[in-house]
Design an enzyme around this catalytic site. Structure first.
Site, short mmCIF file in Angstrom:
data_model
loop_
_atom_site.label_atom_id
_atom_site.label_comp_id
_atom_site.label_asym_id
_atom_site.label_seq_id
_atom_site.Cartn_x
_atom_site.Cartn_y
_atom_site.Cartn_z
N LYS A 10 37.55 46.97 33.76
CA LYS A 10 38.03 45.41 35.11
C LYS A 10 39.71 45.87 35.21
O LYS A 10 40.10 46.71 34.59
CB LYS A 10 37.74 43.83 34.74
CG LYS A 10 39.07 43.78 33.66
CD LYS A 10 39.63 42.99 33.64
CE LYS A 10 40.20 42.45 32.59
NZ LYS A 10 41.73 42.64 32.05
N ASP A 139 37.16 38.15 28.49
CA ASP A 139 36.54 38.96 30.12
C ASP A 139 35.69 39.21 29.75
O ASP A 139 35.08 39.71 30.85
CB ASP A 139 37.33 40.23 29.52
CG ASP A 139 38.96 39.71 30.26
OD1 ASP A 139 39.57 39.23 30.95
OD2 ASP A 139 40.07 40.45 29.17
#
Ligand code: C5P
Length: 297
Positions: A10, A139
């Protein structure tokens, strides 16, 4: 029998950070974007938990290969949730740069949840998977969904931003040094921004223009942690300037750093920037997004 799940890195197109909460975490308002630097996680039944790592173009020597690895913790939490006494061998082929602000360890945990769920036919359902993912780390839920998503809470509340499938080209430059500790970057941010709001403002413009050309998107990219990361690692400012001088539309620290990412107009431009940056950094990777997360939807 074994099951393999791929999971992407990401980056944060926007990272707004508020004043620390009572639990020490920071309220976030972030736009996650998944790019095609991927880890592959393969699970198979075993008498005890184990994890092995192989690096594909990335150095894995600093990643723990024991029960402290977040992937093993993901497996343990999943079996606890279902109250089953099982364990697995977890093999991780890493293509996501390590300790760089790209959530590689979180990605592996997300992929492990999905792979074990399939291996053992658990049919956990989204509520359980996202709940366990959020408990594992801020996350991890985004690792499940991938593509573009708005992240709130401490980052673990994710809401997909559907319908934005324009391909973006990036150059990703992992830090060749020691990495940066995420807590220390957040602490430095607290010192630099004692006036941070309790709730960071929503990135309305970025979300509205997410599907627009890269030239429109570039000035809207933002990272509240960048000042703290540059303060702790001043050399990153030169790297960002060098990428932009080489033709990138915009350079940005990824998450808490020290990996830097550069938005480029197209694939050819990204390769030019990467070639240029390789004269000063050992590794500059070309990647594109958005790509799906571990759930593959
Ligand atoms: O959730 P995760 O384990 O990824 O967080 C790692 C560290 O990053 C936390 O221990 C905390 O110091 C910092 N953090 C934070 N606020 C967030 C996310 C992470 O302060 N929203």
């Amino acid at each position: 029998m074994s099951v393999t799940v791929r999971v992407p890195a990401k980056i944060n197109l926007h990272l707004g950070v508020g004043a620390p909460r009572e639990d020490g975490f920071h309220p976030l308002m972030t736009v996650f974007h998944a790019i095609d630097l991927v880890d592959e996680v393969t699970v198979s039944d075993a008498g005890e938990w184990s994890v092995t790592l192989t690096g594909h173009g990335v150095d894995v020597s600093d990643v723990p290969a024991d029960d402290t690895n977040l992937a093993v913790r993901a497996g343990v939490l999943l079996t606890a949730h279902h109250e089953i006494g099982r364990s697995a061998r977890i093999e991780i082929r890493k293509g996501i740069p390590v300790a760089g602000g790209m959530a590689g360890g979180s990605a592996d945990a997300a992929a492990t949840l999905v792979a074990l769920d399939r291996l053992w036919g658990l049919a956990s359902g989204d509520a359980a998977l996202f709940g366990i993912a959020g408990d594992l780390g801020s996350d991890v839920p985004f690792g499940l969904v991938g593509r573009n998503a708005l992240g709130t809470g401490r980052g673990e509340q994710v809401e997909q931003l559907p319908g934005v499938e324009v391909t973006r080209w990036w150059v990703v430059v992992p830090d060749p040094g020691q990495g940066l500790s995420t807590p220390s970057v957040y602490r430095r941010h607290d010192e630099l921004r004692p006036d941070a709001p309790a709730t960071p403002p929503a990135p309305h413009r970025l979300v509205a223009f997410l599907g627009d050309p890269a030239e429109t998107l570039a000035p809207l990219l933002h990272n509240d942690l960048q000042a703290a990361a540059l303060d702790l690692r001043p050399g990153l400012a030169d790297l960002l300037a060098a990428g932009e001088a080489a033709g990138a539309l915009r350079g940005l620290v990824s998450g808490s750093g020290p990996t830097c990412v550069f938005l480029c107009a197209d694939e050819a431009g990204a390769h030019r920037v990467a070639d240029d940056l390789r004269s000063r950094q050992p590794l500059a990777l070309v990647a594109s997004g958005p790509v799906p997360g571990a759930l593959g939807r």
